[in-house]
Design a protein around this motif. Structure first.
Motif, PDB file in Angstrom:
ATOM      1  N   ILE A   1       0.808  -1.225   0.000  1.00 45.35           N
ATOM      2  CA  ILE A   1       0.000   0.000   0.000  1.00 45.35           C
ATOM      3  C   ILE A   1       0.843   1.277   0.000  1.00 45.35           C
ATOM      4  N   THR A   2       2.186   1.137   0.059  1.00 40.14           N
ATOM      5  CA  THR A   2       3.038   2.325  -0.008  1.00 40.14           C
ATOM      6  C   THR A   2       3.559   2.579  -1.423  1.00 40.14           C
ATOM      7  N   ALA A   3       3.251   1.696  -2.361  1.00 43.22           N
ATOM      8  CA  ALA A   3       3.715   1.862  -3.743  1.00 43.22           C
ATOM      9  C   ALA A   3       3.104   3.130  -4.343  1.00 43.22           C
ATOM     10  N   PRO A   4       3.922   3.989  -4.964  1.00 43.11           N
ATOM     11  CA  PRO A   4       3.391   5.234  -5.537  1.00 43.11           C
ATOM     12  C   PRO A   4       2.246   5.006  -6.521  1.00 43.11           C
ATOM     13  N   ARG A   5       2.326   3.934  -7.316  1.00 44.48           N
ATOM     14  CA  ARG A   5       1.259   3.679  -8.286  1.00 44.48           C
ATOM     15  C   ARG A   5      -0.048   3.289  -7.580  1.00 44.48           C
ATOM     16  N   PHE A   6       0.065   2.614  -6.451  1.00 48.12           N
ATOM     17  CA  PHE A   6      -1.152   2.297  -5.695  1.00 48.12           C
ATOM     18  C   PHE A   6      -1.780   3.565  -5.139  1.00 48.12           C
ATOM     19  N   ILE A   7      -0.951   4.452  -4.610  1.00 54.16           N
ATOM     20  CA  ILE A   7      -1.467   5.707  -4.052  1.00 54.16           C
ATOM     21  C   ILE A   7      -2.219   6.492  -5.130  1.00 54.16           C
ATOM     22  N   GLU A   8      -1.684   6.476  -6.348  1.00 55.63           N
ATOM     23  CA  GLU A   8      -2.349   7.165  -7.463  1.00 55.63           C
ATOM     24  C   GLU A   8      -3.656   6.459  -7.823  1.00 55.63           C
ATOM     25  N   SER A   9      -3.659   5.135  -7.761  1.00 52.43           N
ATOM     26  CA  SER A   9      -4.872   4.370  -8.049  1.00 52.43           C
ATOM     27  C   SER A   9      -5.969   4.661  -7.037  1.00 52.43           C
ATOM     28  N   LEU A  10      -5.582   4.750  -5.796  1.00 48.98           N
ATOM     29  CA  LEU A  10      -6.548   5.054  -4.741  1.00 48.98           C
ATOM     30  C   LEU A  10      -7.177   6.431  -4.983  1.00 48.98           C
ATOM     31  N   ALA A  11      -6.345   7.398  -5.369  1.00 49.79           N
ATOM     32  CA  ALA A  11      -6.869   8.731  -5.695  1.00 49.79           C
ATOM     33  C   ALA A  11      -7.808   8.661  -6.894  1.00 49.79           C
ATOM     34  N   SER A  12      -7.475   7.799  -7.850  1.00 53.64           N
ATOM     35  CA  SER A  12      -8.298   7.645  -9.044  1.00 53.64           C
ATOM     36  C   SER A  12      -9.690   7.134  -8.691  1.00 53.64           C
ATOM     37  N   VAL A  13      -9.747   6.112  -7.834  1.00 50.77           N
ATOM     38  CA  VAL A  13     -11.039   5.562  -7.425  1.00 50.77           C
ATOM     39  C   VAL A  13     -11.872   6.632  -6.729  1.00 50.77           C
ATOM     40  N   ARG A  14     -11.257   7.380  -5.855  1.00 52.90           N
ATOM     41  CA  ARG A  14     -11.991   8.436  -5.135  1.00 52.90           C
ATOM     42  C   ARG A  14     -12.508   9.495  -6.091  1.00 52.90           C
ATOM     43  N   ARG A  15     -11.699   9.866  -7.080  1.00 55.97           N
ATOM     44  CA  ARG A  15     -12.150  10.861  -8.056  1.00 55.97           C
ATOM     45  C   ARG A  15     -13.281  10.324  -8.924  1.00 55.97           C
ATOM     46  N   LEU A  16     -13.160   9.082  -9.347  1.00 58.68           N
ATOM     47  CA  LEU A  16     -14.219   8.477 -10.163  1.00 58.68           C
ATOM     48  C   LEU A  16     -15.527   8.401  -9.389  1.00 58.68           C
ATOM     49  N   ARG A  17     -15.461   8.016  -8.141  1.00 59.13           N
ATOM     50  CA  ARG A  17     -16.683   7.935  -7.341  1.00 59.13           C
ATOM     51  C   ARG A  17     -17.277   9.318  -7.098  1.00 59.13           C
ATOM     52  N   SER A  18     -16.416  10.324  -6.968  1.00 59.50           N
ATOM     53  CA  SER A  18     -16.929  11.691  -6.782  1.00 59.50           C
ATOM     54  C   SER A  18     -17.656  12.190  -8.022  1.00 59.50           C
ATOM     55  N   GLN A  19     -17.363  11.589  -9.180  1.00 62.89           N
ATOM     56  CA  GLN A  19     -18.037  11.930 -10.432  1.00 62.89           C
ATOM     57  C   GLN A  19     -19.204  10.975 -10.735  1.00 62.89           C
ATOM     58  N   ASP A  20     -19.558  10.155  -9.759  1.00 58.42           N
ATOM     59  CA  ASP A  20     -20.692   9.216  -9.876  1.00 58.42           C
ATOM     60  C   ASP A  20     -20.458   8.079 -10.861  1.00 58.42           C
ATOM     61  N   PHE A  21     -19.214   7.696 -11.068  1.00 57.85           N
ATOM     62  CA  PHE A  21     -18.915   6.516 -11.881  1.00 57.85           C
ATOM     63  C   PHE A  21     -18.757   5.302 -10.960  1.00 57.85           C
ATOM     64  N   ALA A  22     -19.296   4.185 -11.388  1.00 55.86           N
ATOM     65  CA  ALA A  22     -19.032   2.934 -10.675  1.00 55.86           C
ATOM     66  C   ALA A  22     -17.628   2.455 -11.066  1.00 55.86           C
ATOM     67  N   VAL A  23     -16.930   1.819 -10.147  1.00 52.34           N
ATOM     68  CA  VAL A  23     -15.553   1.369 -10.385  1.00 52.34           C
ATOM     69  C   VAL A  23     -15.454  -0.121 -10.069  1.00 52.34           C
ATOM     70  N   VAL A  24     -14.870  -0.867 -11.006  1.00 53.68           N
ATOM     71  CA  VAL A  24     -14.724  -2.313 -10.864  1.00 53.68           C
ATOM     72  C   VAL A  24     -13.262  -2.683 -11.104  1.00 53.68           C
ATOM     73  N   ILE A  25     -12.651  -3.393 -10.170  1.00 59.36           N
ATOM     74  CA  ILE A  25     -11.219  -3.688 -10.259  1.00 59.36           C
ATOM     75  C   ILE A  25     -10.966  -5.164  -9.979  1.00 59.36           C
ATOM     76  N   SER A  26     -10.132  -5.767 -10.831  1.00 62.50           N
ATOM     77  CA  SER A  26      -9.575  -7.087 -10.561  1.00 62.50           C
ATOM     78  C   SER A  26      -8.135  -6.860 -10.101  1.00 62.50           C
ATOM     79  N   ASP A  27      -7.835  -7.214  -8.867  1.00 65.62           N
ATOM     80  CA  ASP A  27      -6.526  -6.898  -8.282  1.00 65.62           C
ATOM     81  C   ASP A  27      -5.741  -8.164  -7.955  1.00 65.62           C
ATOM     82  N   GLY A  28      -4.492  -8.184  -8.390  1.00 66.02           N
ATOM     83  CA  GLY A  28      -3.628  -9.331  -8.149  1.00 66.02           C
ATOM     84  C   GLY A  28      -2.553  -9.079  -7.124  1.00 66.02           C
ATOM     85  N   SER A  29      -2.692  -8.035  -6.317  1.00 65.42           N
ATOM     86  CA  SER A  29      -1.655  -7.691  -5.339  1.00 65.42           C
ATOM     87  C   SER A  29      -1.526  -8.759  -4.256  1.00 65.42           C
ATOM     88  N   PRO A  30      -0.285  -9.045  -3.833  1.00 63.08           N
ATOM     89  CA  PRO A  30      -0.100 -10.036  -2.771  1.00 63.08           C
ATOM     90  C   PRO A  30      -0.595  -9.555  -1.416  1.00 63.08           C
TER      91      PRO A  30
END
Length: 247
Positions: A64-93
């Motif tokens: 959860i400290t990976a810079p790309r994850f931090i950007e992804s988390l911000a992306s989900v929050r922004r998408l939800r603030s715009q009323d978009f549903a978000v669906v993710i398949s995640d393979g993180s260990p």
């Protein structure tokens, strides 16, 4: 005087009046027409129904400290603030990655073993298709979750699809921003790749330039099978179905 004679006299007087006032009548006609055009309310136009948009993607982070994850988390929050549903398949260990993405408002499940990016893309899309069973007027939009600014552009893409009655929408980068925000080698390689694909698809595209290597794209349910039926494992899982869909 006979009635016929009286009628003829009255008709002559009307004709004389019209001739004498033809300029005035002309002005009256023009003013009436202008009033009708500019001031009378028009019947309301039928609005275009805006589709519900499900943004889907595949993620894989070391923790959860990976810079790309931090950007992804911000992306989900922004998408939800715009009323978009978000669906993710995640393979993180680290399961904390999925927990935080869910907490931000995304539908998340662990990518089944053992596929690569293409497999995860199809997994996320299948999840979005299942979540929207029975729903009409739905658009599915793929993006790399790290492209957090896309949250502010999807509505433009989807509205363009609606107004152009197109089942697919592919956004294009502004070249000056593309050049200034990407590594030089990546900018030139992707420009060349786009030029190559556009040149070999010229007869189908009919003069359109498509930013194939940008990444994001959106489509309607009726052409989702181009992606779900494809067996590509990396970038080809995105681009090759796009080529087929446009054909």
């Amino acid at each position: 005087m006979s009635s016929d004679g009286g009628d003829k006299a009255r008709r002559r007087r009307v004709v004389d009046i019209l001739r004498a006032n033809r300029v005035g009548f002309g002005i009256f006609f023009v003013m009436s027409l202008l009033f009708y055009i500019f001031f009378l309310p028009l019947p309301p136009s039928k609005p275009f129904p805006i589709p519900t948009t499900y943004v889907f993607g595949a993620t894989l982070y070391s923790n959860i400290t990976a810079p790309r994850f931090i950007e992804s988390l911000a992306s989900v929050r922004r998408l939800r603030s715009q009323d978009f549903a978000v669906v993710i398949s995640d393979g993180s260990p680290d399961p904390a990655v999925r927990d935080l993405l869910r907490g931000a408002g995304a539908h998340v499940r662990e990518t089944p073993c053992c596929g690569r990016k293409g497999f995860a893309l199809r997994d996320a899309l299948n999840m979005a298709l299942n979540l929207t069973k029975g729903m009409e007027n739905v658009v599915f939009a793929f993006q790399e979750m790290e492209k957090s600014d896309m949250a502010y552009h999807w509505r433009i893409v989807v509205n363009s699809m609606v107004h152009n009655e197109s089942p697919i929408g592919i956004p294009m980068r502004v070249d000056s921003y593309f050049k200034s925000t990407y590594p030089t080698a990546q900018y030139h390689s992707e420009k060349f790749g786009n030029l190559f694909i556009n040149s070999i698809a010229e007869s189908t595209l009919r003069g359109m330039d498509i930013d194939w290597l940008f990444g994001p794209f959106a489509f309607e349910r009726k052409i989702a099978h181009y992606w779900t039926n494809h067996n590509g494992e990396m970038w080809d899982a995105q681009i090759l179905p796009m080529v087929k869909a446009i054909q």
